[in-house]
Scaffold this active site. Sequence first.
Site, PDB file in Angstrom:
ATOM      1  N   ASP A  43       0.843  -1.204   0.000  1.00  0.00           N
ATOM      2  CA  ASP A  43       0.000   0.000   0.000  1.00  0.00           C
ATOM      3  C   ASP A  43       0.873   1.247   0.000  1.00  0.00           C
ATOM      4  O   ASP A  43       1.715   1.427   0.873  1.00  0.00           O
ATOM      5  CB  ASP A  43      -0.896   0.024   1.246  1.00  0.00           C
ATOM      6  CG  ASP A  43      -1.774   1.272   1.275  1.00  0.00           C
ATOM      7  OD1 ASP A  43      -2.660   1.383   0.404  1.00  0.00           O
ATOM      8  OD2 ASP A  43      -1.558   2.156   2.135  1.00  0.00           O
ATOM      9  N   TYR A  48       2.426   9.931  -0.219  1.00  0.00           N
ATOM     10  CA  TYR A  48       3.534   9.418   0.605  1.00  0.00           C
ATOM     11  C   TYR A  48       4.889   9.761  -0.025  1.00  0.00           C
ATOM     12  O   TYR A  48       5.925   9.592   0.594  1.00  0.00           O
ATOM     13  CB  TYR A  48       3.435   7.896   0.815  1.00  0.00           C
ATOM     14  CG  TYR A  48       2.180   7.412   1.502  1.00  0.00           C
ATOM     15  CD1 TYR A  48       1.280   8.296   2.077  1.00  0.00           C
ATOM     16  CD2 TYR A  48       1.882   6.062   1.585  1.00  0.00           C
ATOM     17  CE1 TYR A  48       0.116   7.852   2.697  1.00  0.00           C
ATOM     18  CE2 TYR A  48       0.728   5.596   2.215  1.00  0.00           C
ATOM     19  CZ  TYR A  48      -0.151   6.508   2.755  1.00  0.00           C
ATOM     20  OH  TYR A  48      -1.293   6.062   3.364  1.00  0.00           O
ATOM     21  N   LYS A  73      -3.004   5.500  -4.021  1.00  0.00           N
ATOM     22  CA  LYS A  73      -4.144   6.407  -3.824  1.00  0.00           C
ATOM     23  C   LYS A  73      -3.896   7.727  -4.536  1.00  0.00           C
ATOM     24  O   LYS A  73      -2.785   8.267  -4.458  1.00  0.00           O
ATOM     25  CB  LYS A  73      -4.325   6.697  -2.323  1.00  0.00           C
ATOM     26  CG  LYS A  73      -4.276   5.456  -1.463  1.00  0.00           C
ATOM     27  CD  LYS A  73      -4.446   5.772   0.018  1.00  0.00           C
ATOM     28  CE  LYS A  73      -3.994   4.610   0.863  1.00  0.00           C
ATOM     29  NZ  LYS A  73      -2.533   4.538   1.082  1.00  0.00           N
ATOM     30  N   HIS A 103      -8.019   9.134  -2.184  1.00  0.00           N
ATOM     31  CA  HIS A 103      -7.394   9.171  -0.854  1.00  0.00           C
ATOM     32  C   HIS A 103      -8.244   9.890   0.195  1.00  0.00           C
ATOM     33  O   HIS A 103      -8.314   9.456   1.346  1.00  0.00           O
ATOM     34  CB  HIS A 103      -6.017   9.846  -0.957  1.00  0.00           C
ATOM     35  CG  HIS A 103      -5.091   9.532   0.164  1.00  0.00           C
ATOM     36  ND1 HIS A 103      -3.738   9.511   0.025  1.00  0.00           N
ATOM     37  CD2 HIS A 103      -5.316   9.214   1.468  1.00  0.00           C
ATOM     38  CE1 HIS A 103      -3.170   9.194   1.181  1.00  0.00           C
ATOM     39  NE2 HIS A 103      -4.103   9.018   2.067  1.00  0.00           N
TER      40      HIS A 103
HETATM   41  N1  NAP Z   1      -5.684   6.017   3.731  1.00  0.00           N
HETATM   42  C1  NAP Z   1      -5.168   6.736   4.694  1.00  0.00           C
HETATM   43  O1  NAP Z   1      -5.510   7.921   4.869  1.00  0.00           O
HETATM   44  C2  NAP Z   1      -4.144   6.132   5.589  1.00  0.00           C
HETATM   45  C3  NAP Z   1      -3.815   6.752   6.803  1.00  0.00           C
HETATM   46  C4  NAP Z   1      -2.856   6.148   7.599  1.00  0.00           C
HETATM   47  C5  NAP Z   1      -2.252   4.979   7.191  1.00  0.00           C
HETATM   48  N2  NAP Z   1      -2.577   4.406   5.997  1.00  0.00           N
HETATM   49  C6  NAP Z   1      -1.939   3.141   5.524  1.00  0.00           C
HETATM   50  O2  NAP Z   1      -2.046   2.197   6.569  1.00  0.00           O
HETATM   51  C7  NAP Z   1      -0.753   1.728   6.907  1.00  0.00           C
HETATM   52  C8  NAP Z   1      -0.698   1.367   8.376  1.00  0.00           C
HETATM   53  O3  NAP Z   1      -0.775   2.507   9.186  1.00  0.00           O
HETATM   54  P1  NAP Z   1       0.475   3.009  10.053  1.00  0.00           P
HETATM   55  O4  NAP Z   1       1.715   2.437   9.462  1.00  0.00           O
HETATM   56  O5  NAP Z   1       0.418   4.478  10.160  1.00  0.00           O
HETATM   57  O6  NAP Z   1       0.133   2.425  11.494  1.00  0.00           O
HETATM   58  P2  NAP Z   1       0.147   0.947  12.113  1.00  0.00           P
HETATM   59  O7  NAP Z   1       0.416  -0.064  11.068  1.00  0.00           O
HETATM   60  O8  NAP Z   1      -1.047   0.821  12.967  1.00  0.00           O
HETATM   61  O9  NAP Z   1       1.384   1.053  13.103  1.00  0.00           O
HETATM   62  C9  NAP Z   1       2.698   1.286  12.658  1.00  0.00           C
HETATM   63  C10 NAP Z   1       3.541   1.485  13.897  1.00  0.00           C
HETATM   64  O10 NAP Z   1       3.538   0.292  14.664  1.00  0.00           O
HETATM   65  C11 NAP Z   1       4.854  -0.188  14.837  1.00  0.00           C
HETATM   66  N3  NAP Z   1       4.827  -1.641  14.620  1.00  0.00           N
HETATM   67  C12 NAP Z   1       4.649  -2.303  13.450  1.00  0.00           C
HETATM   68  N4  NAP Z   1       4.674  -3.636  13.640  1.00  0.00           N
HETATM   69  C13 NAP Z   1       4.874  -3.821  14.965  1.00  0.00           C
HETATM   70  C14 NAP Z   1       5.021  -4.975  15.762  1.00  0.00           C
HETATM   71  N5  NAP Z   1       4.962  -6.202  15.246  1.00  0.00           N
HETATM   72  N6  NAP Z   1       5.221  -4.795  17.099  1.00  0.00           N
HETATM   73  C15 NAP Z   1       5.288  -3.565  17.639  1.00  0.00           C
HETATM   74  N7  NAP Z   1       5.181  -2.426  16.924  1.00  0.00           N
HETATM   75  C16 NAP Z   1       4.974  -2.553  15.588  1.00  0.00           C
HETATM   76  C17 NAP Z   1       5.701   0.498  13.796  1.00  0.00           C
HETATM   77  O11 NAP Z   1       7.005   0.716  14.291  1.00  0.00           O
HETATM   78  P3  NAP Z   1       8.301  -0.039  13.642  1.00  0.00           P
HETATM   79  O12 NAP Z   1       8.637   0.729  12.390  1.00  0.00           O
HETATM   80  O13 NAP Z   1       9.319   0.080  14.713  1.00  0.00           O
HETATM   81  O14 NAP Z   1       7.906  -1.448  13.362  1.00  0.00           O
HETATM   82  C18 NAP Z   1       4.975   1.829  13.601  1.00  0.00           C
HETATM   83  O15 NAP Z   1       5.397   2.770  14.562  1.00  0.00           O
HETATM   84  C19 NAP Z   1       0.162   2.889   6.501  1.00  0.00           C
HETATM   85  O16 NAP Z   1       1.530   2.525   6.442  1.00  0.00           O
HETATM   86  C20 NAP Z   1      -0.450   3.296   5.199  1.00  0.00           C
HETATM   87  O17 NAP Z   1      -0.050   2.426   4.160  1.00  0.00           O
HETATM   88  C21 NAP Z   1      -3.531   4.969   5.194  1.00  0.00           C
END
Ligand code: NAP
Length: 281
Positions: A43, A48, A73, A103
């Site tokens: 994704d 980004y 997106k 998006h």
């Molecule tokens: N459409 C939208 O508007 C929108 C908005 C936000 C996000 N997104 C998408 O959704 C994805 C996920 O959201 P996100 O990356 O912001 O949040 P998330 O996946 O909920 O959390 C990511 C965070 O969790 C930590 N983490 C990941 N795996 C872990 C594990 N196994 N144990 C402990 N900590 C862990 C990561 O740190 P480390 O790097 O240290 O692992 C990072 O700080 C994004 O990357 C993006 O592609 C879309």
Amino acid sequence: MENVTLNNGLKMPMVGIGTFLLTPDEAESSVLNALKCGYRLIDTANAYVNEKAVGRAMKKSGLQRGEIFLETKLWPAFYEQQDAVEKTLKRLDTGYIDLLLIHQPAGNYIAGYKLMEKAYKEGKVKAIGLSNFNMEQMKEILAICEVKPAVLQTEVHPYFQEKELKRFLSNEGIMIQSWYPLGHGDKSLLQEPLFSKLGKKYGKSNAQIILRWHIQAGNIVIPGSKSPAHIQDNFDLFDFSLNQDEMEQISAMDQKKRYYTSTPEMLKRYAEMVPPVDEQK
Ligand SMILES: NC(=O)c1ccc[n+]([C@@H]2O[C@H](COP(=O)([O-])OP(=O)(O)OC[C@H]3O[C@@H](n4cnc5c(N)ncnc54)[C@H](OP(=O)(O)O)[C@@H]3O)[C@@H](O)[C@H]2O)c1
């Protein structure tokens, strides 16, 4: 690996790698790592500013393009640009996108949706969908669309489960995809005693328990990570299942608590913001 079949017959993996807030170097390394671990869903987004890096990681992986499900997106600034999809394809260095989303419900998103429908009909995009749309905004799209959205990507995690929205989507044949599946790394969510208890029982980390709950609840997940160990763990989810009682206990954790709340002012700012897509590495 578990897959879902979207409303147009396209198969989509339930688990992928997210790249929000990753620099090009970080995104290239995380995506390459993820593909080596067996992930097949990526994704990204125009906003980004790492689409070129994602394209490089796909090439470096040595995988065939058809083995990867690529999702990106369109950003509001590009909704009215006729070449927005072409330019996105060029940055990703690929001939097609598996899933393209609007998006944000900002700016002229109807024009953006029509642009995606055109790209879909031309075969440049295999499925189209929405992100950050609420139920009312989705109804507006459903009333005018020629091609039904296949996916809604929105905030979902154990503290914010969107049960009513999910019923609506299920009736419409639209899959939900969770962003912030791990609460963006929020320690209070990750360290919930219930996840620690279940983690001990199954020999899994708390994050793996949360991700397994998502899959069983029908939420496609794209956890973001820069850590090779986390990337590996976040895909090691297919050798155990939570039982019904455990699923219900997690269902009861819903607090309707968002980490991100959109406002009309933010949407206005998004509509005016032009991401520096041409300057990326
Ligand atoms: N459409 C939208 O508007 C929108 C908005 C936000 C996000 N997104 C998408 O959704 C994805 C996920 O959201 P996100 O990356 O912001 O949040 P998330 O996946 O909920 O959390 C990511 C965070 O969790 C930590 N983490 C990941 N795996 C872990 C594990 N196994 N144990 C402990 N900590 C862990 C990561 O740190 P480390 O790097 O240290 O692992 C990072 O700080 C994004 O990357 C993006 O592609 C879309």
